[in-house]
Design an enzyme around this catalytic site. Structure first.
Site, mmCIF file in Angstrom:
data_model
loop_
_atom_site.group_PDB
_atom_site.id
_atom_site.type_symbol
_atom_site.label_atom_id
_atom_site.label_comp_id
_atom_site.label_asym_id
_atom_site.label_seq_id
_atom_site.Cartn_x
_atom_site.Cartn_y
_atom_site.Cartn_z
ATOM 1 N N ASP A 1 -6.113 3.039 -0.016
ATOM 2 C CA ASP A 1 -5.184 3.275 -1.174
ATOM 3 C C ASP A 1 -5.647 2.034 -2.175
ATOM 4 O O ASP A 1 -5.191 1.014 -1.885
ATOM 5 C CB ASP A 1 -3.828 3.173 -0.837
ATOM 6 C CG ASP A 1 -3.504 4.304 0.294
ATOM 7 O OD1 ASP A 1 -3.801 5.405 -0.070
ATOM 8 O OD2 ASP A 1 -2.594 4.023 1.319
ATOM 9 N N GLY B 1 1.003 -1.257 0.042
ATOM 10 C CA GLY B 1 0.126 0.017 -0.103
ATOM 11 C C GLY B 1 0.524 1.099 -0.018
ATOM 12 O O GLY B 1 2.057 1.198 -0.416
ATOM 13 N N CYS B 2 0.290 2.185 0.338
ATOM 14 C CA CYS B 2 0.967 3.677 0.606
ATOM 15 C C CYS B 2 2.202 3.524 1.291
ATOM 16 O O CYS B 2 2.388 3.063 2.431
ATOM 17 C CB CYS B 2 0.085 4.475 1.401
ATOM 18 S SG CYS B 2 0.995 6.255 1.577
ATOM 19 N N PHE B 3 3.659 4.037 0.554
ATOM 20 C CA PHE B 3 4.948 3.639 1.169
ATOM 21 C C PHE B 3 4.907 4.323 2.450
ATOM 22 O O PHE B 3 5.720 4.052 3.342
ATOM 23 C CB PHE B 3 5.949 3.834 0.481
ATOM 24 C CG PHE B 3 5.912 4.996 -0.465
ATOM 25 C CD1 PHE B 3 5.453 6.279 -0.262
ATOM 26 C CD2 PHE B 3 6.525 5.072 -1.789
ATOM 27 C CE1 PHE B 3 5.449 7.464 -0.902
ATOM 28 C CE2 PHE B 3 6.287 6.369 -2.838
ATOM 29 C CZ PHE B 3 5.839 7.384 -2.176
ATOM 30 N N CYS C 1 3.189 4.491 4.908
ATOM 31 C CA CYS C 1 2.771 3.468 6.107
ATOM 32 C C CYS C 1 3.713 2.405 6.525
ATOM 33 O O CYS C 1 3.575 1.620 7.451
ATOM 34 C CB CYS C 1 1.342 2.955 5.985
ATOM 35 S SG CYS C 1 0.258 4.492 5.958
#
Length: 171
Positions: free
Chosen positions: A88, A9-11, A13
């Site tokens: 995301d 997912g979002c880097f 996080c």
């Protein structure tokens, strides 16, 4: 030192869970798996480059093993969601363990099979295991995001990731 690349997912996080562990030298946000050299965030966000947001972890394998990193990785993601993570969505947020050699592939594959057999999830484990491709660091504003933007990071975490982790992994 060795390197491991994970997409979940979002880097933003994916940095914090690894960043302060013993044996971790650095965690870099970036892009991998696509066809455009040195992509920008805007290009990756357009979903036209084939890249996935990921983190590249530089670590000391005498302090923390690749197998330990894979186990930590699972606990940051929803391994049953192939086309994004939490809020995301899209291919640039898909979950992937990128492997550099046969030993890493075996560790990742065995770990995935163990997770699938555990019964922790009702849906199939769909996280991909793929061969490492060139990794391109993201722009400076995406590095160490959780430290530099704690309020915005907290909002990102509230997008379902923290709740999911608590329900599925801390129970």
């Amino acid at each position: 030192m060795a390197k491991a690349i994970f997409a979940g997912g979002c880097f933003w996080c994916m940095v914090k869970p690894f960043d302060s562990l013993p044996g971790i030298e650095k965690v870099v946000s970036g892009y991998t798996g696509g066809t455009v050299p040195n992509p920008t965030y805007e290009q990756v966000a357009s979903h036209m480059t084939g890249h996935t947001e990921a983190v590249e972890i530089t670590y000391d394998p005498t302090v923390i093993t690749y197998a330990a990193l894979v186990e930590i990785y699972w606990r940051q993601t929803d391994p049953t969601d192939a086309m994004g993570q939490f809020q995301d969505r899209g291919d640039s947020y898909r979950p992937v363990i990128f492997v550099s050699n046969d030993a890493e592939r075996k560790i990742a594959t065995d770990s995935k099979a163990k997770l699938a057999a555990s019964g922790r999830f009702e849906a199939p484990i769909v996280t991909q295991i793929e061969t490492t491709q060139p990794f391109y660091p993201a722009e400076a504003e995406h590095q160490d995001f959780y430290r530099r933007n704690p309020l915005r990071y907290q909002i990102e975490e509230m997008g379902g990731r923290s709740k999911f982790i608590k329900e599925k992994w801390q129970a």
